[in-house]
Design a protein around this motif. Sequence first.
Motif, short mmCIF file in Angstrom:
data_model
loop_
_atom_site.label_atom_id
_atom_site.label_comp_id
_atom_site.label_asym_id
_atom_site.label_seq_id
_atom_site.Cartn_x
_atom_site.Cartn_y
_atom_site.Cartn_z
N ILE A 115 39.40 41.56 -29.34
CA ILE A 115 40.37 42.82 -29.48
C ILE A 115 39.80 43.05 -27.62
O ILE A 115 41.10 43.24 -27.01
CB ILE A 115 39.45 43.79 -30.22
N PHE A 116 38.50 43.54 -27.76
CA PHE A 116 38.72 43.92 -26.12
C PHE A 116 38.95 42.80 -25.03
O PHE A 116 39.15 43.26 -23.86
CB PHE A 116 37.69 44.34 -25.98
N THR A 117 38.82 41.74 -25.03
CA THR A 117 38.88 40.46 -23.95
C THR A 117 40.50 40.67 -24.01
O THR A 117 41.05 40.09 -22.84
CB THR A 117 38.24 39.41 -24.68
N VAL A 118 40.99 39.79 -25.45
CA VAL A 118 42.65 40.01 -25.31
C VAL A 118 43.28 40.73 -24.81
O VAL A 118 44.10 41.11 -23.57
CB VAL A 118 42.92 39.40 -26.54
N CYS A 119 43.18 42.29 -25.13
CA CYS A 119 43.57 43.69 -24.12
C CYS A 119 43.03 43.94 -23.14
O CYS A 119 42.85 44.89 -22.44
CB CYS A 119 43.16 44.36 -25.17
N ASN A 120 42.94 42.62 -22.03
CA ASN A 120 42.22 43.33 -20.74
C ASN A 120 43.80 43.40 -20.21
O ASN A 120 45.25 42.26 -20.24
CB ASN A 120 42.53 41.76 -20.40
N PRO A 121 43.93 44.53 -19.19
CA PRO A 121 44.21 45.28 -18.49
C PRO A 121 45.33 43.87 -17.44
O PRO A 121 46.74 43.88 -16.60
CB PRO A 121 44.47 46.10 -17.76
N ARG A 158 53.63 31.16 -21.88
CA ARG A 158 52.84 32.39 -22.39
C ARG A 158 51.77 32.89 -22.61
O ARG A 158 50.46 33.66 -22.49
CB ARG A 158 53.24 33.68 -23.10
N LEU A 159 51.63 32.22 -23.69
CA LEU A 159 49.55 31.73 -24.38
C LEU A 159 48.77 31.11 -23.18
O LEU A 159 47.60 32.08 -22.66
CB LEU A 159 49.57 31.26 -25.02
N GLN A 160 49.71 30.02 -22.34
CA GLN A 160 48.41 28.97 -21.33
C GLN A 160 47.95 30.56 -20.34
O GLN A 160 47.68 30.57 -19.63
CB GLN A 160 48.91 28.07 -20.93
N ARG A 161 49.32 30.82 -19.82
CA ARG A 161 49.07 31.98 -18.92
C ARG A 161 47.96 32.58 -18.92
O ARG A 161 47.38 32.75 -17.73
CB ARG A 161 50.35 32.51 -17.73
N ALA A 162 48.23 33.61 -19.48
CA ALA A 162 47.25 34.50 -20.02
C ALA A 162 46.12 34.14 -20.98
O ALA A 162 44.44 35.20 -19.42
CB ALA A 162 47.28 35.44 -21.35
N LYS A 163 45.82 33.11 -21.19
CA LYS A 163 44.31 32.08 -21.10
C LYS A 163 43.99 31.85 -20.09
O LYS A 163 42.42 32.15 -19.55
CB LYS A 163 44.18 31.12 -21.96
N ALA A 168 40.34 32.63 -15.09
CA ALA A 168 40.20 33.08 -13.55
C ALA A 168 39.64 34.14 -13.64
O ALA A 168 38.25 33.60 -12.44
CB ALA A 168 41.86 32.89 -13.08
N ASP A 169 39.28 34.98 -14.00
CA ASP A 169 39.03 36.63 -14.24
C ASP A 169 37.07 36.42 -14.78
O ASP A 169 36.28 37.33 -14.18
CB ASP A 169 39.36 37.66 -14.58
#
Length: 406
Positions: A115-121, A158-163, A168-169
Amino acid sequence: MEDQELLPYLFRTEYRKMIAVLCQLFGIAHIETAEDIVSDTFLSATELWSQQGIPPNPTAWLYTVAKRRTLNLIKRDQLFAKKISPEIKKNSSDMTEMDIDLSDQRIHDSQLAMIFTVCNPGIPEEAQVALALNLLCGFGAQEIADAFLTNKDVIYKRLQRAKDKLKADQIPIIPPSAGAVNSRLDTVLTTLYLLFSEGYYSTSQDTTLRKDLCLEAMRLCYLLVSHPPTALPAVHALLSLMCFHASRFEARADQQGGMILYEDQDTKLWDQDLIAKGTYYLNEGAQGGVLTKYHLEAGIAYWHTHKEDSREKWEQILHLYDQLVVLESSPMAALNRILALSKVMGNAAAIEAAALLSLKDNHFYYALLGHLYTPLDRTQAMVHFRKALSLAVTVADKDTIRKKML
């Protein structure tokens, strides 16, 4: 449950658990590997169960196959071995004895970390919600596309860019530290709030309500309140809000899926257990002296569980809306405040206040004006209802406006 319903049900409930554990095991850079293993596991189940029948313990079967595929991949795939196995080996002295922990506790911890990984600002809000639906709730790209009123290709990108951004980070999938809870909790709660709202005010598939989205948001919120470091006042308040809204699920839509307005709902269909839970979590949220928009919205939802149209009820609701528009104004909060104002001060005062809002492209605005003018000036009411009808998008909203015009 019928046999043909079992696998889709297990996909919905177990996919996300296995994904969370494997993603935490492999690291964020190898999300696709985790997805491939779990997807292949379900593909095997589809093929084998149709030929050999459903095993005595289907969930255990899925977990066993997923573990076996993971271990085989770690042992055999050279590329995987070079890139991932060294990291895993740090935590396992003997690969042959290594076990993939799919215990309830490990699943709980992994999902919380996810949850905290996905909801990354660092990734856009809409991408966070899409990723949460995909990885935490097991929704496919088409289902997410339906929820966002867009097409599958857009969601894929959208999913690919988020992943890619998370990779990258190099965001680690670890249980949230106190610092992460403090810095990311607002984003996590916003994502869960949006997920619930998408279900509760559904604009997709011409449905009034998507319970599946709402229940997933509630499940994840339960996860947060069951973990002491994240069981904070705002989390309790948000879960309280969800419980109050969910208590009226059965009364909110008719058998054809059409919306039943609040004043027309059968209170016997309101779920008293959920109302009691909402009250409990609202009281828990009141501990600590923190006031968030979730507290205020939960308070408003609490008063809506009182069907009696008393002056006290609407004065309390108006007071809460007054605080809400100051704390975090939104078009819907402003419109709902106008409705509460009409209950306390009368329709003429509410129409005067509504004129100050700049919501000329909002069909809810014109529907509200039509409602307020109805007892005062039928001609003006119809003008506003027709304008609302021209701006409304969903069949449910159009039907609701037409009923008001009768």
